[in-house]
Design an enzyme around this catalytic site. Structure first.
Site, PDB file in Angstrom:
ATOM      1  N   LYS A  55      66.832  71.150  21.760  1.00  0.00           N
ATOM      2  CA  LYS A  55      67.911  70.248  21.147  1.00  0.00           C
ATOM      3  C   LYS A  55      69.048  70.987  20.781  1.00  0.00           C
ATOM      4  O   LYS A  55      70.195  70.370  20.913  1.00  0.00           O
ATOM      5  CB  LYS A  55      67.042  69.732  20.053  1.00  0.00           C
ATOM      6  N   GLN A  99      61.096  67.978  12.998  1.00  0.00           N
ATOM      7  CA  GLN A  99      60.155  67.984  14.171  1.00  0.00           C
ATOM      8  C   GLN A  99      58.778  67.818  13.805  1.00  0.00           C
ATOM      9  O   GLN A  99      58.213  68.214  12.916  1.00  0.00           O
ATOM     10  CB  GLN A  99      60.346  69.519  14.883  1.00  0.00           C
ATOM     11  N   ASP A 122      66.053  60.138  14.513  1.00  0.00           N
ATOM     12  CA  ASP A 122      64.852  60.086  15.178  1.00  0.00           C
ATOM     13  C   ASP A 122      64.446  58.410  15.104  1.00  0.00           C
ATOM     14  O   ASP A 122      63.653  57.925  15.819  1.00  0.00           O
ATOM     15  CB  ASP A 122      63.660  60.601  14.669  1.00  0.00           C
TER      16      ASP A 122
HETATM   17  N1  GUN Z   1      57.685  65.819  18.594  1.00  0.00           N
HETATM   18  C1  GUN Z   1      57.442  64.894  19.822  1.00  0.00           C
HETATM   19  N2  GUN Z   1      58.303  64.128  20.023  1.00  0.00           N
HETATM   20  C2  GUN Z   1      59.298  64.007  19.117  1.00  0.00           C
HETATM   21  C3  GUN Z   1      60.465  63.320  18.669  1.00  0.00           C
HETATM   22  O1  GUN Z   1      60.981  62.684  19.443  1.00  0.00           O
HETATM   23  N3  GUN Z   1      60.944  63.522  17.318  1.00  0.00           N
HETATM   24  C4  GUN Z   1      60.342  64.451  16.799  1.00  0.00           C
HETATM   25  N4  GUN Z   1      61.168  64.676  15.376  1.00  0.00           N
HETATM   26  N5  GUN Z   1      59.424  65.282  16.877  1.00  0.00           N
HETATM   27  C5  GUN Z   1      58.715  64.992  18.183  1.00  0.00           C
END
Ligand code: GUN
Length: 296
Positions: A55, A99, A122
């Protein structure tokens, strides 16, 4: 004889979206707005570390400034909560990503609710999920600028690329997670599909799937969805990323048998996976623009 499905190339679509975002970020920067994303990783989970690293790399390539925050794996809910509050107050941060999964001692709901809904990169804040459910259709969701969870949004962009119109179609989502299943079902409903959410307690899952004009598989079980479960010509979106003991990656769909039945199908890897990060960048830029406009 069945024709082979068209492949929906997520890598290509993601590259196109990221190039568009890069141009947009350059434009914003020249008018004095530098979009910023903060990530918060609690603990040492190897897969999460890789995802967070990707990311930041994607942000850098797009010209988005990113801030990498980490807390130890034994951090308590209060410590994580305070860190989120700090990011909420930081004017350089337009998007916050916590996350998931968080370590088991942490109250995840409290943390996701602590994120400022206007910085919710998110789209997992209950307010934003509620707004997503409340909206009448996709037009309203877009007009209101509601942040949409990244993987579900990526699925919708890929479906759109097929050119298949969704209104009135049967959509089946296999999986009911907060991250994928529930929000993608809301988006398909907002696109006027007749939506079924199937899960581990669903009876006769193959028969349910055979009704799907659009099938989204998000269960996390390698090759669970077989070709015999697919309606001829269906659009099949495979969200699964399952790693075998040898390190090979498989989707939730058995690609070989399914691609002989489907009209359109996403590969794994190279389908939904690359879209998630592209949508995170899109959400971050949208939040930055919205905060800028709100401040006037
Ligand atoms: N863990 C797996 N997929 C995601 C996501 O799209 N966002 C976040 N924050 N954690 C994740």
């Amino acid at each position: 004889m069945n024709a082979t499905a068209h492949i929906i190339d997520g890598k290509k679509v993601s590259a196109e979206v990221r190039a568009e975002i890069k141009t947009e970020v350059e434009r914003l920067k020249s008018s004095g707005l530098v979009p910023g994303l903060a990530t918060l990783l609690v603990g040492e989970d190897p897969a999460s570390k890789i995802y967070v690293g990707s990311k930041h790399k994607a942000c850098q390539e797009a010209g988005i400034v990113s801030f990498n925050h980490t807390l130890p794996k034994d951090a308590d809910t209060e410590t994580v909560f305070q860190k989120v509050q700090e990011l909420n107050r930081d004017p350089k941060v337009h998007g916050i990503l916590v996350q998931l999964p968080l370590p088991s001692q942490i109250d995840s709901e409290k943390i996701l609710t602590a994120v400022d809904p206007n910085k919710d990169a998110d789209g997992f804040h209950p307010t934003n999920l509620g707004r997503l459910i409340s909206a009448k259709d996709m037009k309203e969701i877009n007009a209101l600028g509601i942040p949409i969870p990244c993987t579900p949004l990526g699925c919708m962009v890929l479906i759109e690329k097929t050119g298949v119109s969704l209104a009135g179609k049967n959509a089946v989502v296999v999986g009911r997670s907060l991250i994928v299943g529930k929000p993608v079902a809301a988006l398909l409903l907002a696109s006027h599909c007749t939506v079924t959410i199937a899960h581990s307690k669903t009876q006769n899952l193959p028969a349910v799937c055979r009704e799907a004009d659009v099938l989204v598989a998000a269960v996390g079980r390698a090759k669970m969805v077989e070709g015999s479960w697919i309606k001829e010509g269906a659009v099949v979106i495979d969200v699964g990323i399952n790693r075998s003991a040898e390190g090979k990656i498989f989707g939730d769909v058995d690609f070989d048998s399914a691609s002989a039945k489907a009209g359109w199908i996403t590969p794994v890897p190279g389908g939904v996976g690359p879209m998630t990060i592209a949508m995170l960048l899109r959400n971050t830029v949208a939040l930055a623009k919205k905060s800028h406009n709100a401040r006037g």
